[in-house]
Scaffold this motif. Sequence first.
Motif, PDB file in Angstrom:
ATOM      1  N   LEU A  39       0.919  -1.279  -0.058  1.00 58.24           N
ATOM      2  CA  LEU A  39      -0.070  -0.050   0.039  1.00 58.24           C
ATOM      3  C   LEU A  39       0.787   1.184   0.004  1.00 58.24           C
ATOM      4  CD1 LEU A  39      -2.825  -1.056   2.705  1.00 58.24           C
ATOM      5  CD2 LEU A  39      -2.799  -0.937   0.016  1.00 58.24           C
ATOM      6  N   THR A  40       0.583   2.233  -0.893  1.00 56.71           N
ATOM      7  CA  THR A  40       1.347   3.375  -0.918  1.00 56.71           C
ATOM      8  C   THR A  40       0.504   4.618  -0.358  1.00 56.71           C
ATOM      9  OG1 THR A  40       0.544   3.883  -2.998  1.00 56.71           O
ATOM     10  CG2 THR A  40       2.470   2.644  -3.225  1.00 56.71           C
ATOM     11  N   ARG A  41       1.213   5.541  -0.100  1.00 59.29           N
ATOM     12  CA  ARG A  41       0.424   6.526   0.621  1.00 59.29           C
ATOM     13  C   ARG A  41      -0.567   7.349  -0.432  1.00 59.29           C
ATOM     14  NH1 ARG A  41       3.781  11.539   3.165  1.00 59.29           N
ATOM     15  NH2 ARG A  41       4.326   9.586   4.515  1.00 59.29           N
ATOM     16  N   ALA A  42      -0.672   7.275  -1.657  1.00 59.59           N
ATOM     17  CA  ALA A  42      -1.526   7.450  -2.630  1.00 59.59           C
ATOM     18  C   ALA A  42      -2.880   6.469  -2.287  1.00 59.59           C
ATOM     19  CB  ALA A  42      -1.066   7.557  -4.066  1.00 59.59           C
ATOM     20  N   ASP A  43      -2.604   5.322  -2.148  1.00 54.27           N
ATOM     21  CA  ASP A  43      -3.654   4.331  -2.028  1.00 54.27           C
ATOM     22  C   ASP A  43      -4.540   4.612  -0.797  1.00 54.27           C
ATOM     23  OD1 ASP A  43      -2.903   2.808  -4.387  1.00 54.27           O
ATOM     24  OD2 ASP A  43      -1.449   1.662  -3.158  1.00 54.27           O
ATOM     25  N   ILE A  44      -3.801   4.890   0.408  1.00 49.13           N
ATOM     26  CA  ILE A  44      -4.447   5.245   1.805  1.00 49.13           C
ATOM     27  C   ILE A  44      -5.166   6.675   1.392  1.00 49.13           C
ATOM     28  CG2 ILE A  44      -4.199   5.733   4.101  1.00 49.13           C
ATOM     29  CD1 ILE A  44      -1.638   3.714   3.718  1.00 49.13           C
ATOM     30  N   ARG A  45      -4.586   7.332   0.731  1.00 49.95           N
ATOM     31  CA  ARG A  45      -5.187   8.700   0.509  1.00 49.95           C
ATOM     32  C   ARG A  45      -6.505   8.790  -0.263  1.00 49.95           C
ATOM     33  NH1 ARG A  45      -4.036  13.367  -3.250  1.00 49.95           N
ATOM     34  NH2 ARG A  45      -4.900  15.216  -2.218  1.00 49.95           N
ATOM     35  N   GLY A  46      -6.195   8.078  -1.586  1.00 47.13           N
ATOM     36  CA  GLY A  46      -7.490   7.691  -2.353  1.00 47.13           C
ATOM     37  C   GLY A  46      -8.664   6.892  -1.515  1.00 47.13           C
ATOM     38  N   PHE A  47      -8.512   5.986  -0.694  1.00 48.58           N
ATOM     39  CA  PHE A  47      -9.459   5.162   0.161  1.00 48.58           C
ATOM     40  C   PHE A  47     -10.089   6.083   1.016  1.00 48.58           C
ATOM     41  CE2 PHE A  47     -10.588   3.204   3.981  1.00 48.58           C
ATOM     42  CZ  PHE A  47     -11.661   2.262   3.457  1.00 48.58           C
ATOM     43  N   ALA A  48      -9.276   7.069   1.810  1.00 47.16           N
ATOM     44  CA  ALA A  48      -9.861   7.955   2.821  1.00 47.16           C
ATOM     45  C   ALA A  48     -10.998   8.882   1.967  1.00 47.16           C
ATOM     46  CB  ALA A  48      -8.755   8.528   3.406  1.00 47.16           C
ATOM     47  N   LEU A  49     -10.369   9.656   0.991  1.00 46.92           N
ATOM     48  CA  LEU A  49     -11.106  10.563   0.005  1.00 46.92           C
ATOM     49  C   LEU A  49     -12.556   9.751  -0.423  1.00 46.92           C
ATOM     50  CD1 LEU A  49      -8.637  12.379  -1.890  1.00 46.92           C
ATOM     51  CD2 LEU A  49      -9.989  13.502  -0.108  1.00 46.92           C
ATOM     52  N   ALA A  50     -12.465   8.698  -0.837  1.00 50.48           N
ATOM     53  CA  ALA A  50     -13.628   8.073  -1.233  1.00 50.48           C
ATOM     54  C   ALA A  50     -14.493   7.673   0.016  1.00 50.48           C
ATOM     55  CB  ALA A  50     -13.304   6.616  -2.063  1.00 50.48           C
ATOM     56  N   TYR A  51     -14.021   7.243   1.209  1.00 50.38           N
ATOM     57  CA  TYR A  51     -14.892   6.939   2.187  1.00 50.38           C
ATOM     58  C   TYR A  51     -15.652   8.080   2.767  1.00 50.38           C
ATOM     59  CZ  TYR A  51     -15.974   5.401   6.908  1.00 50.38           C
ATOM     60  OH  TYR A  51     -16.726   4.962   8.088  1.00 50.38           O
ATOM     61  N   LEU A  52     -14.730   9.323   2.983  1.00 48.49           N
ATOM     62  CA  LEU A  52     -15.254  10.440   3.347  1.00 48.49           C
ATOM     63  C   LEU A  52     -16.386  10.947   2.429  1.00 48.49           C
ATOM     64  CD1 LEU A  52     -12.089  12.222   5.108  1.00 48.49           C
ATOM     65  CD2 LEU A  52     -14.176  11.179   6.351  1.00 48.49           C
ATOM     66  N   GLY A  53     -15.897  11.142   1.129  1.00 47.40           N
ATOM     67  CA  GLY A  53     -16.906  11.423   0.301  1.00 47.40           C
ATOM     68  C   GLY A  53     -18.252  10.579   0.236  1.00 47.40           C
ATOM     69  N   CYS A  54     -18.165   9.471   0.505  1.00 45.72           N
ATOM     70  CA  CYS A  54     -19.402   8.591   0.622  1.00 45.72           C
ATOM     71  C   CYS A  54     -19.987   8.882   1.875  1.00 45.72           C
ATOM     72  CB  CYS A  54     -19.333   7.184   0.746  1.00 45.72           C
ATOM     73  SG  CYS A  54     -18.866   6.572  -1.262  1.00 45.72           S
ATOM     74  N   PHE A  55     -19.369   9.077   3.178  1.00 44.89           N
ATOM     75  CA  PHE A  55     -19.921   9.496   4.268  1.00 44.89           C
ATOM     76  C   PHE A  55     -20.579  10.627   4.220  1.00 44.89           C
ATOM     77  CE2 PHE A  55     -19.635  11.172   8.614  1.00 44.89           C
ATOM     78  CZ  PHE A  55     -20.322  10.418   9.332  1.00 44.89           C
ATOM     79  N   VAL A  56     -20.189  11.778   3.510  1.00 42.48           N
ATOM     80  CA  VAL A  56     -20.721  13.060   3.484  1.00 42.48           C
ATOM     81  C   VAL A  56     -21.848  13.049   2.521  1.00 42.48           C
ATOM     82  CG1 VAL A  56     -20.459  15.243   2.433  1.00 42.48           C
ATOM     83  CG2 VAL A  56     -18.606  14.470   3.864  1.00 42.48           C
ATOM     84  N   ALA A  57     -21.824  12.126   1.751  1.00 46.29           N
ATOM     85  CA  ALA A  57     -23.161  12.094   0.584  1.00 46.29           C
ATOM     86  C   ALA A  57     -24.483  11.463   1.262  1.00 46.29           C
ATOM     87  CB  ALA A  57     -22.607  11.248  -0.564  1.00 46.29           C
ATOM     88  N   VAL A  58     -23.844  10.525   2.178  1.00 43.08           N
ATOM     89  CA  VAL A  58     -25.061   9.764   2.948  1.00 43.08           C
ATOM     90  C   VAL A  58     -25.488  10.632   3.936  1.00 43.08           C
ATOM     91  CG1 VAL A  58     -25.469   7.797   4.559  1.00 43.08           C
ATOM     92  CG2 VAL A  58     -24.051   7.547   2.247  1.00 43.08           C
ATOM     93  N   SER A  59     -24.608  11.447   4.731  1.00 42.97           N
ATOM     94  CA  SER A  59     -25.206  12.319   5.721  1.00 42.97           C
ATOM     95  C   SER A  59     -26.120  13.300   4.983  1.00 42.97           C
ATOM     96  CB  SER A  59     -24.056  12.923   6.283  1.00 42.97           C
ATOM     97  OG  SER A  59     -23.060  11.965   6.883  1.00 42.97           O
ATOM     98  N   VAL A  60     -25.633  13.958   4.038  1.00 45.16           N
ATOM     99  CA  VAL A  60     -26.498  14.992   3.238  1.00 45.16           C
ATOM    100  C   VAL A  60     -27.714  14.348   3.043  1.00 45.16           C
ATOM    101  CG1 VAL A  60     -26.797  16.384   1.397  1.00 45.16           C
ATOM    102  CG2 VAL A  60     -24.611  16.203   2.634  1.00 45.16           C
ATOM    103  N   PHE A  61     -27.760  13.070   2.425  1.00 47.18           N
ATOM    104  CA  PHE A  61     -28.943  12.463   1.918  1.00 47.18           C
ATOM    105  C   PHE A  61     -29.939  12.339   3.055  1.00 47.18           C
ATOM    106  CE2 PHE A  61     -31.415   8.647   0.756  1.00 47.18           C
ATOM    107  CZ  PHE A  61     -32.180   9.210  -0.259  1.00 47.18           C
ATOM    108  N   ILE A  62     -29.535  11.686   4.084  1.00 50.62           N
ATOM    109  CA  ILE A  62     -30.236  11.640   5.481  1.00 50.62           C
ATOM    110  C   ILE A  62     -30.769  12.835   6.138  1.00 50.62           C
ATOM    111  CG2 ILE A  62     -30.198  10.708   7.732  1.00 50.62           C
ATOM    112  CD1 ILE A  62     -28.388   8.611   6.852  1.00 50.62           C
ATOM    113  N   ALA A  63     -29.923  13.748   6.047  1.00 47.62           N
ATOM    114  CA  ALA A  63     -30.208  14.998   6.663  1.00 47.62           C
ATOM    115  C   ALA A  63     -31.504  15.829   5.985  1.00 47.62           C
ATOM    116  CB  ALA A  63     -29.279  15.836   7.115  1.00 47.62           C
TER     117      ALA A  63
END
Length: 63
Positions: A39-63
Amino acid sequence: MRRSLVLTDETAGHPFLASLPPHIRTDAIPLKARPKLRLTRADIRGFALAYLGCFVAVSVFIA
């Protein structure tokens, strides 16, 4: 419909592996020869961005 019996290899260990033809079992990559997952730093960064992006999208959808 009945199938004929399949010759098995007792050294294969698992019944499924024993039922495979010999040329299939010998072409398998040995465990030691497989490349290691790095795993490279770019892999971890990409995973974190995708996870946070999905979390924000679901939070906005629920609210």
